[in-house]
Scaffold this motif. Structure first.
Motif, PDB file in Angstrom:
ATOM      1  N   VAL A 138       0.855  -1.191   0.000  1.00 55.17           N
ATOM      2  CA  VAL A 138       0.000   0.000   0.000  1.00 55.17           C
ATOM      3  C   VAL A 138       0.888   1.236   0.000  1.00 55.17           C
ATOM      4  CG1 VAL A 138      -1.975   1.127   1.103  1.00 55.17           C
ATOM      5  CG2 VAL A 138      -1.594  -1.326   1.442  1.00 55.17           C
ATOM      6  N   GLU A 139       0.472   2.264  -0.735  1.00 55.63           N
ATOM      7  CA  GLU A 139       1.205   3.523  -0.749  1.00 55.63           C
ATOM      8  C   GLU A 139       0.227   4.686  -0.819  1.00 55.63           C
ATOM      9  OE1 GLU A 139       3.748   3.581  -4.147  1.00 55.63           O
ATOM     10  OE2 GLU A 139       2.105   3.676  -5.587  1.00 55.63           O
ATOM     11  N   VAL A 140       0.640   5.810  -0.253  1.00 50.29           N
ATOM     12  CA  VAL A 140      -0.122   7.043  -0.354  1.00 50.29           C
ATOM     13  C   VAL A 140       0.307   7.768  -1.619  1.00 50.29           C
ATOM     14  CG1 VAL A 140      -0.421   9.358   0.639  1.00 50.29           C
ATOM     15  CG2 VAL A 140      -0.570   7.338   2.100  1.00 50.29           C
ATOM     16  N   VAL A 141      -0.669   8.267  -2.364  1.00 47.83           N
ATOM     17  CA  VAL A 141      -0.395   8.992  -3.601  1.00 47.83           C
ATOM     18  C   VAL A 141      -1.038  10.375  -3.507  1.00 47.83           C
ATOM     19  CG1 VAL A 141      -0.660   9.045  -6.110  1.00 47.83           C
ATOM     20  CG2 VAL A 141      -0.353   6.855  -4.934  1.00 47.83           C
ATOM     21  N   ILE A 142      -0.214  11.410  -3.685  1.00 51.39           N
ATOM     22  CA  ILE A 142      -0.708  12.786  -3.767  1.00 51.39           C
ATOM     23  C   ILE A 142      -0.243  13.362  -5.093  1.00 51.39           C
ATOM     24  CG2 ILE A 142      -0.755  15.077  -2.735  1.00 51.39           C
ATOM     25  CD1 ILE A 142      -0.082  13.851  -0.056  1.00 51.39           C
ATOM     26  N   ARG A 143      -1.186  13.876  -5.874  1.00 51.71           N
ATOM     27  CA  ARG A 143      -0.865  14.485  -7.165  1.00 51.71           C
ATOM     28  C   ARG A 143      -1.509  15.870  -7.204  1.00 51.71           C
ATOM     29  NH1 ARG A 143      -3.115  10.942 -10.134  1.00 51.71           N
ATOM     30  NH2 ARG A 143      -1.381   9.483  -9.844  1.00 51.71           N
ATOM     31  N   TYR A 144      -0.668  16.882  -7.358  1.00 50.87           N
ATOM     32  CA  TYR A 144      -1.123  18.271  -7.267  1.00 50.87           C
ATOM     33  C   TYR A 144      -0.590  19.057  -8.451  1.00 50.87           C
ATOM     34  CZ  TYR A 144      -1.360  23.067  -5.312  1.00 50.87           C
ATOM     35  OH  TYR A 144      -1.590  24.404  -5.116  1.00 50.87           O
ATOM     36  N   ASP A 145      -1.484  19.611  -9.268  1.00 52.69           N
ATOM     37  CA  ASP A 145      -1.104  20.458 -10.392  1.00 52.69           C
ATOM     38  C   ASP A 145      -1.120  21.907  -9.916  1.00 52.69           C
ATOM     39  OD1 ASP A 145      -0.934  18.235 -12.008  1.00 52.69           O
ATOM     40  OD2 ASP A 145      -2.940  18.450 -12.835  1.00 52.69           O
ATOM     41  N   ALA A 146       0.064  22.453  -9.681  1.00 55.07           N
ATOM     42  CA  ALA A 146       0.181  23.784  -9.083  1.00 55.07           C
ATOM     43  C   ALA A 146       0.280  24.860 -10.161  1.00 55.07           C
ATOM     44  CB  ALA A 146       1.407  23.845  -8.172  1.00 55.07           C
ATOM     45  N   ARG A 147      -0.257  26.027  -9.833  1.00 55.59           N
ATOM     46  CA  ARG A 147      -0.135  27.203 -10.690  1.00 55.59           C
ATOM     47  C   ARG A 147       0.254  28.412  -9.851  1.00 55.59           C
ATOM     48  NH1 ARG A 147      -4.852  25.286 -12.982  1.00 55.59           N
ATOM     49  NH2 ARG A 147      -6.058  26.731 -11.695  1.00 55.59           N
ATOM     50  N   LEU A 148       1.272  29.116 -10.282  1.00 51.58           N
ATOM     51  CA  LEU A 148       1.664  30.368  -9.649  1.00 51.58           C
ATOM     52  C   LEU A 148       1.163  31.505 -10.530  1.00 51.58           C
ATOM     53  CD1 LEU A 148       3.224  31.631  -7.266  1.00 51.58           C
ATOM     54  CD2 LEU A 148       5.230  31.728  -8.775  1.00 51.58           C
ATOM     55  N   VAL A 149       0.381  32.401  -9.922  1.00 50.84           N
ATOM     56  CA  VAL A 149      -0.311  33.448 -10.668  1.00 50.84           C
ATOM     57  C   VAL A 149       0.099  34.807 -10.119  1.00 50.84           C
ATOM     58  CG1 VAL A 149      -2.588  34.398 -11.248  1.00 50.84           C
ATOM     59  CG2 VAL A 149      -2.253  31.913 -11.133  1.00 50.84           C
ATOM     60  N   GLN A 150       0.261  35.771 -11.025  1.00 50.89           N
ATOM     61  CA  GLN A 150       0.530  37.139 -10.592  1.00 50.89           C
ATOM     62  C   GLN A 150      -0.747  37.735 -10.001  1.00 50.89           C
ATOM     63  OE1 GLN A 150       1.685  40.147 -13.594  1.00 50.89           O
ATOM     64  NE2 GLN A 150       3.588  40.281 -12.410  1.00 50.89           N
ATOM     65  N   GLY A 151      -0.606  38.370  -8.830  1.00 47.20           N
ATOM     66  CA  GLY A 151      -1.787  38.806  -8.099  1.00 47.20           C
ATOM     67  C   GLY A 151      -2.662  39.793  -8.836  1.00 47.20           C
ATOM     68  N   ARG A 152      -2.099  40.863  -9.358  1.00 47.77           N
ATOM     69  CA  ARG A 152      -2.914  41.922  -9.954  1.00 47.77           C
ATOM     70  C   ARG A 152      -3.466  41.536 -11.322  1.00 47.77           C
ATOM     71  NH1 ARG A 152      -2.888  46.718  -7.391  1.00 47.77           N
ATOM     72  NH2 ARG A 152      -1.315  47.061  -5.752  1.00 47.77           N
ATOM     73  N   SER A 153      -2.641  40.986 -12.156  1.00 48.63           N
ATOM     74  CA  SER A 153      -3.062  40.680 -13.531  1.00 48.63           C
ATOM     75  C   SER A 153      -3.718  39.315 -13.678  1.00 48.63           C
ATOM     76  CB  SER A 153      -1.849  40.753 -14.461  1.00 48.63           C
ATOM     77  OG  SER A 153      -0.930  39.698 -14.164  1.00 48.63           O
ATOM     78  N   LYS A 160       3.228  23.442 -12.647  1.00 45.57           N
ATOM     79  CA  LYS A 160       3.978  22.194 -12.543  1.00 45.57           C
ATOM     80  C   LYS A 160       3.138  21.137 -11.841  1.00 45.57           C
ATOM     81  CE  LYS A 160       8.292  20.158 -10.847  1.00 45.57           C
ATOM     82  NZ  LYS A 160       9.588  20.387 -10.181  1.00 45.57           N
ATOM     83  N   ARG A 161       3.299  19.903 -12.291  1.00 51.82           N
ATOM     84  CA  ARG A 161       2.637  18.777 -11.609  1.00 51.82           C
ATOM     85  C   ARG A 161       3.600  18.175 -10.586  1.00 51.82           C
ATOM     86  NH1 ARG A 161      -0.949  13.996 -14.157  1.00 51.82           N
ATOM     87  NH2 ARG A 161      -2.413  15.729 -13.910  1.00 51.82           N
ATOM     88  N   PHE A 162       3.103  18.038  -9.356  1.00 51.67           N
ATOM     89  CA  PHE A 162       3.852  17.393  -8.276  1.00 51.67           C
ATOM     90  C   PHE A 162       3.184  16.066  -7.956  1.00 51.67           C
ATOM     91  CE2 PHE A 162       4.623  21.897  -7.840  1.00 51.67           C
ATOM     92  CZ  PHE A 162       5.985  21.970  -7.564  1.00 51.67           C
ATOM     93  N   GLU A 163       3.974  15.022  -7.878  1.00 54.17           N
ATOM     94  CA  GLU A 163       3.446  13.709  -7.499  1.00 54.17           C
ATOM     95  C   GLU A 163       4.346  13.084  -6.446  1.00 54.17           C
ATOM     96  OE1 GLU A 163       2.835   9.439  -9.634  1.00 54.17           O
ATOM     97  OE2 GLU A 163       1.672  11.110 -10.464  1.00 54.17           O
ATOM     98  N   VAL A 164       3.750  12.704  -5.339  1.00 51.15           N
ATOM     99  CA  VAL A 164       4.479  12.087  -4.235  1.00 51.15           C
ATOM    100  C   VAL A 164       3.878  10.714  -3.971  1.00 51.15           C
ATOM    101  CG1 VAL A 164       5.070  12.243  -1.794  1.00 51.15           C
ATOM    102  CG2 VAL A 164       5.028  14.319  -3.191  1.00 51.15           C
ATOM    103  N   ARG A 165       4.744   9.720  -3.823  1.00 47.88           N
ATOM    104  CA  ARG A 165       4.303   8.363  -3.476  1.00 47.88           C
ATOM    105  C   ARG A 165       5.052   7.933  -2.213  1.00 47.88           C
ATOM    106  NH1 ARG A 165       1.450   5.475  -7.363  1.00 47.88           N
ATOM    107  NH2 ARG A 165       1.091   6.677  -9.266  1.00 47.88           N
ATOM    108  N   GLN A 166       4.288   7.592  -1.196  1.00 46.61           N
ATOM    109  CA  GLN A 166       4.857   7.223   0.099  1.00 46.61           C
ATOM    110  C   GLN A 166       4.455   5.790   0.444  1.00 46.61           C
ATOM    111  OE1 GLN A 166       6.858   8.928   2.333  1.00 46.61           O
ATOM    112  NE2 GLN A 166       6.862   7.013   3.485  1.00 46.61           N
ATOM    113  N   PRO A 167       5.397   4.824   0.387  1.00 44.72           N
ATOM    114  CA  PRO A 167       5.073   3.440   0.754  1.00 44.72           C
ATOM    115  C   PRO A 167       4.679   3.346   2.229  1.00 44.72           C
ATOM    116  CG  PRO A 167       7.152   3.570  -0.442  1.00 44.72           C
ATOM    117  CD  PRO A 167       6.787   4.970  -0.080  1.00 44.72           C
ATOM    118  N   LEU A 168       3.777   2.420   2.528  1.00 44.32           N
ATOM    119  CA  LEU A 168       3.292   2.228   3.894  1.00 44.32           C
ATOM    120  C   LEU A 168       3.737   0.868   4.417  1.00 44.32           C
ATOM    121  CD1 LEU A 168      -0.381   3.522   3.485  1.00 44.32           C
ATOM    122  CD2 LEU A 168       1.658   4.822   4.118  1.00 44.32           C
ATOM    123  N   SER A 169       3.876   0.790   5.717  1.00 39.45           N
ATOM    124  CA  SER A 169       4.285  -0.463   6.355  1.00 39.45           C
ATOM    125  C   SER A 169       3.094  -1.336   6.731  1.00 39.45           C
ATOM    126  CB  SER A 169       5.115  -0.174   7.611  1.00 39.45           C
ATOM    127  OG  SER A 169       4.355   0.599   8.540  1.00 39.45           O
TER     128      SER A 169
END
Length: 202
Positions: A138-153, A160-169
């Protein structure tokens, strides 16, 4: 007549009381916080502000259920357990806490406050679940598509897509929750470093 009405009312009350007593008891639910194990940073603070927005998520991930994929494409949840907040809020608060612990960006806010900021961080949460693999792993999977946006405009500066996989005991809920905490620590570190690097390039 009055005495008869009183007897009828008493009988009805007793009937309701007995009916209530045979209703099934609600299943106890354990409410879990997302564990945090991120040390505080000591880097020099940066001179800009950041607002963190709750990530968008599908209906299956938008609530407080602790999601699991036991096989194939079946998305289920652990019975008798849930998160302390809906998952998008849980993830946003974890990232916000991560930025605060890191210390480089000190002018932080969240989308609840609707404050103006130099940059905004948001995106989509594509996965936040445990998954069963071959041989019962079993593993934990987190997938997050991040966006950095300029505040005013509101112009998208980077994504970027971030994907983390953490094996479980193991597959018990407390072990799974601990795995979500470790995976979230990894995600926070990666997103924080990426956000700082992208903003410096603007």
């Amino acid at each position: 007549m009055t005495q008869s009405l009183r007897l009828v009312a008493l009988a009805a009350t007793l009937g309701l009381a007995s009916a209530c007593s045979i209703l099934p008891q609600s299943t106890p639910v354990d409410i879990y916080r997302l564990p945090v194990n991120q040390p505080a940073g000591n880097a020099a603070p940066l001179d800009w502000s950041l607002r963190l927005n709750k990530p968008l998520a599908s209906e299956a991930l938008a609530g407080p259920r602790i999601a699991v994929i036991p096989q194939g494409d079946v998305l289920s949840s652990y019975q008798g357990a849930r998160w302390s907040d809906p998952v998008p809020l849980l993830v946003r608060n974890r990232l916000l806490d991560g930025f605060q612990r890191d210390g480089r960006i000190q002018r932080l806010s969240a989308d609840d406050s609707n404050l103006q900021a130099d940059y905004e961080l948001g995106g989509e949460l594509q996965a936040f679940q445990s998954e069963y693999r071959a041989a019962g792993q079993v593993e934990v999977v987190i997938r997050y598509d991040a966006r950095l946006v300029q505040g005013r405009s509101q112009r998208i500066l980077a994504s970027k897509r971030f994907e983390v996989r953490q094996p479980l005991s193991g597959n018990q809920v407390p072990t799974v929750v601990t795995g979500f905490g470790a995976a979230s620590d990894q995600l926070a570190r990666q997103v924080i470093d990426w956000t700082v690097a992208q903003a410096k390039n603007q």
